[in-house]
Design an enzyme around this catalytic site. Structure first.
Site, PDB file in Angstrom:
ATOM      1  N   LYS A 148      37.532  11.384 -19.132  1.00 53.46           N
ATOM      2  CA  LYS A 148      38.990  11.666 -19.322  1.00 53.46           C
ATOM      3  C   LYS A 148      38.882  10.693 -18.307  1.00 53.46           C
ATOM      4  CE  LYS A 148      39.795  13.482 -23.090  1.00 53.46           C
ATOM      5  NZ  LYS A 148      39.810  15.479 -23.552  1.00 53.46           N
TER       6      LYS A 148
HETATM    7  C1  LIG Z   1      40.219  16.236 -24.607  1.00 48.88           C
HETATM    8  C2  LIG Z   1      41.191  16.596 -25.189  1.00 48.88           C
HETATM    9  C3  LIG Z   1      41.645  18.251 -25.379  1.00 48.88           C
HETATM   10  C4  LIG Z   1      40.591  19.356 -24.751  1.00 48.88           C
HETATM   11  O1  LIG Z   1      40.797  18.974 -23.614  1.00 48.88           O
HETATM   12  P1  LIG Z   1      39.662  20.115 -22.481  1.00 48.88           P
HETATM   13  O2  LIG Z   1      39.710  19.388 -21.010  1.00 48.88           O
HETATM   14  O3  LIG Z   1      38.062  19.464 -22.879  1.00 48.88           O
HETATM   15  O4  LIG Z   1      39.633  21.470 -22.889  1.00 48.88           O
HETATM   16  C5  LIG Z   1      43.318  18.512 -25.850  1.00 48.88           C
HETATM   17  N1  LIG Z   1      43.839  17.172 -26.711  1.00 48.88           N
HETATM   18  C6  LIG Z   1      43.771  15.934 -26.398  1.00 48.88           C
HETATM   19  C7  LIG Z   1      44.241  14.607 -27.340  1.00 48.88           C
HETATM   20  C8  LIG Z   1      42.165  15.461 -25.964  1.00 48.88           C
HETATM   21  O5  LIG Z   1      41.808  14.224 -25.950  1.00 48.88           O
END
Ligand SMILES: *Cc1c(COP(=O)(O)O)cnc(C)c1O
Length: 383
Positions: A184
């Protein structure tokens, strides 16, 4: 052609982050403690929220947000089909039903006309996702929510830092959930943050993220011992450790540097692909918004290109360029089809997009050569 493969994503961790983590490792406290509090305070200040609560993932934040806002068995929650399965999965943790909503072809974000059609007496919440870091139509979402008494829980896994109408995402809804997963816009390895302006939601989440324990008994009684706590609810184990928060504190300082670099890459791509007829460029933000540019997602017109999206991504791989697809929409996955009877033809926008979208590398560590190599490879294949 490039000699080395360019990965779709690479995290950017400098010596400052390494020093911050090492300092915590050498300190007497490694699980949730002073670093978590510092990370939470800095994050809340950054987005302009009253409360920020650090947890182990965005998925955990979504679960806790829905729980704190009273979502329970039998309730329905509106979830756009263009998202990661975590958004809908969190709804099912509470035995509530995710009702999939179509998305817009231009923005990839929730289609509010379809959302409106799917509201009934059981509908309790709506979960806009800001795909790629482009804010969803929050004015429309909040309007629909007010008219129908829905809670708004934003899945902002892509949306830090992002602004909608001059305000940071994370400052306006009942709850907003961020992700610090490795790929991210900033990372704590794994991790998430929940922001809210509600004292009640914050208090509930603080308790439920740590086994439903109440450690604040001293606020009511002055004769308690330091080891004393009370179990008030059956909660969860979702607290972020200080080791991760130490990484978060240092990454947060670089958030705008990272975003500006991604925005520059997006400008370069935009310019470089503007004349390719079979490609549509991603939508940009309104003038008073801010795009996180977590992803640069293009749409390929397979007819005009004379090739499928898979043929394109494979050709890019042969030229040592990594790509990804965000996402195969939920209504096309076996689980959602089996459990909810959803069909491709019921989601005009989502199904249309599912054959066209692909994402190119966009991250701060890319060199000018990397960026030019991506452009060169795409142009060579499509022109
Ligand atoms: C990556 C992602 C998640 C999950 O995030 P985590 O921190 O891995 O639980 C949820 N929603 C979206 C839109 C994502 O891209």
């Amino acid at each position: 052609m490039r000699a080395e493969f360019l990965p779709f994503h690479r995290h950017d961790i400098s010596q400052a982050e390494i020093d911050s983590v090492v300092e915590t490792l050498k300190s007497p406290w490694i699980t949730s403690g002073p670093k978590v509090r510092e990370f939470e305070q800095n994050f809340a200040e950054y987005v302009g929220a009253k409360h920020a609560l650090a947890v182990t993932s965005c998925t955990a934040a979504l679960h806790l947000a829905l729980e704190a806002l009273g979502i329970k068995e039998g309730d329905e929650v509106l979830v756009p089909t263009m998202t990661f399965t975590a958004t809908a999965e969190a709804v099912m943790y509470l035995r509530a039903k995710p009702v999939l909503v179509d998305v817009r072809r231009d923005t990839l974000n929730i289609d509010l006309k379809d959302a409106e059609k799917k509201i009934n007496v059981r509908t309790k919440a709506i979960m806009p996702v800001h795909v790629a870091g482009l804010p969803a139509d929050l004015e429309g979402v909040h309007h629909l929510a007010r008219l129908n008494g829905l809670k708004v829980i934003e899945d902002a896994a892509h949306a830090f830092p992002t602004k909608y109408r001059a305000k940071f995402i994370g400052s306006v809804s009942d709850a907003t959930c961020f992700s610090f997963y490795a790929t991210k816009t900033m990372t704590t390895g794994e991790g998430g943050m929940l922001t809210t302006n509600s004292d009640a939601v914050a208090e509930r989440v603080r308790m439920m993220r740590q086994h439903g324990l109440n450690r604040d008994v001293w606020k009511r009684r002055d004769d308690v011992d330091s080891w004393y706590y009370e179990v008030l609810e059956s909660g969860f184990k979702y607290n972020m450790p200080d080791i991760n928060a130490a990484l978060g504190v240092a990454q947060l300082k670089r958030a705008e540097e990272f975003r500006a670099k991604r925005e520059n890459i997006s400008r370069f791509y935009r310019e470089a692909f503007s004349d390719i007829e079979c490609l549509s460029l991603p939508s940009d933000v309104e003038p008073d918004g801010l795009h996180s540019w977590h992803l640069f997602t293009l749409k390929l017109d397979p007819q005009k290109a004379g090739m499928s999206r898979s043929q394109l991504t494979r050709s890019l791989k042969e030229r040592n360029i990594g790509t990804s697809v965000h996402w195969i929409p939920l209504h096309l996955h076996p689980f959602y089809q089996r459990h909810f009877g959803v069909k491709p033809e019921d989601f005009d926008g989502g199904t249309w997009l599912s054959e066209r979208i692909f994402s190119l590398p966009i991250y701060p560590g890319m060199t000018e050569t990397d960026i030019k190599d991506v452009v060169g490879a795409v142009r060579q294949i499509l022109t």
